[in-house]
Design an enzyme around this catalytic site. Structure first.
Site, mmCIF file in Angstrom:
data_model
loop_
_atom_site.group_PDB
_atom_site.id
_atom_site.type_symbol
_atom_site.label_atom_id
_atom_site.label_comp_id
_atom_site.label_asym_id
_atom_site.label_seq_id
_atom_site.Cartn_x
_atom_site.Cartn_y
_atom_site.Cartn_z
ATOM 1 N N CYS A 98 0.795 -0.983 -0.147
ATOM 2 C CA CYS A 98 -0.244 -0.016 -0.091
ATOM 3 C C CYS A 98 0.882 1.131 -0.013
ATOM 4 O O CYS A 98 1.948 1.380 0.826
ATOM 5 C CB CYS A 98 -0.878 -0.209 1.346
ATOM 6 S SG CYS A 98 -1.734 1.496 1.508
ATOM 7 N N CYS A 210 -0.686 3.789 -6.170
ATOM 8 C CA CYS A 210 -1.782 3.226 -5.323
ATOM 9 C C CYS A 210 -1.764 1.709 -5.923
ATOM 10 O O CYS A 210 -2.204 1.687 -7.245
ATOM 11 C CB CYS A 210 -3.080 4.060 -5.471
ATOM 12 S SG CYS A 210 -4.464 3.227 -4.506
ATOM 13 N N THR A 211 -1.931 0.776 -5.050
ATOM 14 C CA THR A 211 -1.855 -0.586 -5.401
ATOM 15 C C THR A 211 -3.113 -0.965 -6.036
ATOM 16 O O THR A 211 -3.533 -2.054 -6.525
ATOM 17 C CB THR A 211 -1.354 -1.489 -4.315
ATOM 18 O OG1 THR A 211 -2.007 -1.069 -3.295
ATOM 19 C CG2 THR A 211 0.156 -1.187 -4.261
HETATM 20 N N1 DGL Z 1 -4.062 0.763 -2.210
HETATM 21 C C1 DGL Z 1 -3.562 1.828 -1.060
HETATM 22 C C2 DGL Z 1 -2.372 2.762 -1.654
HETATM 23 O O1 DGL Z 1 -1.597 2.008 -2.551
HETATM 24 C C3 DGL Z 1 -4.601 2.617 -0.237
HETATM 25 C C4 DGL Z 1 -5.742 3.176 -1.057
HETATM 26 C C5 DGL Z 1 -6.764 3.717 0.278
HETATM 27 O O2 DGL Z 1 -6.977 2.862 1.044
HETATM 28 O O3 DGL Z 1 -6.936 4.830 -0.023
HETATM 29 O O4 DGL Z 1 -2.362 3.741 -1.409
#
Ligand code: DGL
Length: 291
Positions: A98, A210-211
């Site tokens: 994340c 963002c993953t």
């Molecule tokens: N997938 C996450 C990232 O890479 C978080 C997205 C979120 O929960 O806001 O930032």
């Protein structure tokens, strides 16, 4: 609760050979991966393809999703507690899949975990990739408010004198919309609004910081009419994890790895919806970390 969590006694020191008799061998221990939700599955998928022998424990903190809008202190508290849980499962490596948690909590998690496991984030592998492929280029970045406001990519680029011009644009609602709708057409108007921002018009490549975003990668490629590179960190991160485990002689060389996928807030529709986006056959189970 759909399954008893695999709680085992106290965390151990990864490099303390005296505790070896009571725990799995170093290399057969799982890789722990966590994210705020299903986004980190994009990294988990790449890792499973790259390292099919590895045992994987995935934790999606859906009870606190989205992380991108939370304070750094809140993300740090969630991340340390999740890291503790992954240590209890004897993980040899904890991957913060994340960007928001990598930006807010990597240093703290590393300090907390100390020598009990290797800790990796999803930002440093991308910085390494930029250094090798994008010197002197104009790079755009989209990510959560937390990731963009932390300025972590720019700081690392500048520290290494990479000679890259970075323009970051927050795409606040995107992760939650992906979590809700997946790769559905509902996302199109949101993407159009975000990606048409003037700051993203003169770029050579765009980092999906963002993953969750690789789930809608095709839409992003289409928006830019295939004229720029879209940097999807999933494979880059998976390769970096492989190199790290190889270097530390911790690769699991035998057998087909076990995979366990947990989320902290469970609904049947969420779990079945998730199956649409991932090639790997997965069953999400409830892990009541916050109850
Ligand atoms: N997938 C996450 C990232 O890479 C978080 C997205 C979120 O929960 O806001 O930032």
């Amino acid at each position: 609760m759909s399954e008893q969590p695999l709680i085992v006694p106290n965390p151990i020191d990864l490099f303390d050979s005296s505790s070896e008799s009571t725990i799995p061998t170093l290399s057969s221990r799982p890789i722990g991966i966590f994210d705020s939700g299903i986004g980190g599955l994009t990294v988990a998928n790449a890792l499973v393809k790259q390292l099919p022998n590895e045992n994987i424990i995935y934790f999606g903190d859906t009870a606190h999703m989205p992380y991108g809008d939370k304070s750094s202190a809140a993300i740090q508290a969630y991340s340390v507690k999740i890291a503790h849980m992954l240590l209890q499962q004897h993980c040899k490596l904890i991957l913060i899949a994340c960007n928001s948690a990598s930006a807010a909590a990597y240093e703290l998690v590393k300090e907390y975990v100390n020598t009990q496991a290797i800790v990796m984030n999803v930002i440093d592998p991308v910085i390494g990739y930029l250094r090798n492929h994008y010197s002197k280029k104009n790079i755009g970045l989209i990510g959560t408010k937390q990731t963009v406001n932390s300025n972590v990519y720019k700081k690392k680029i500048d520290e290494l004198n990479l000679n890259i011009t970075l323009t970051s644009h927050p795409t606040n609602l995107l992760a939650s919309a992906i979590e809700e709708f997946g790769n559905n057409h509902v996302i199109d108007s949101l993407l159009e609004e975000y990606l048409s921002h003037p700051s993203l018009q003169q770029i050579d490549a765009l980092i999906l910081a963002c993953t969750h975003y690789p789930i809608i990668k095709e839409k992003i490629i289409h928006h830019f009419d295939r004229k720029i590179d879209i940097i999807d960190p999933s494979d880059i991160v998976a390769m970096t994890v492989q190199k790290k485990l190889e270097g530390d002689q911790l690769l699991n060389l035998k057998g087909q790895g076990n995979k366990h996928f947990y989320i902290s807030d469970y609904t049947e529709s969420f779990a079945s919806g998730t199956k649409r986006f991932f090639t790997e056959e997965i069953t999400l189970k409830h892990y009541p970390l916050w109850e």
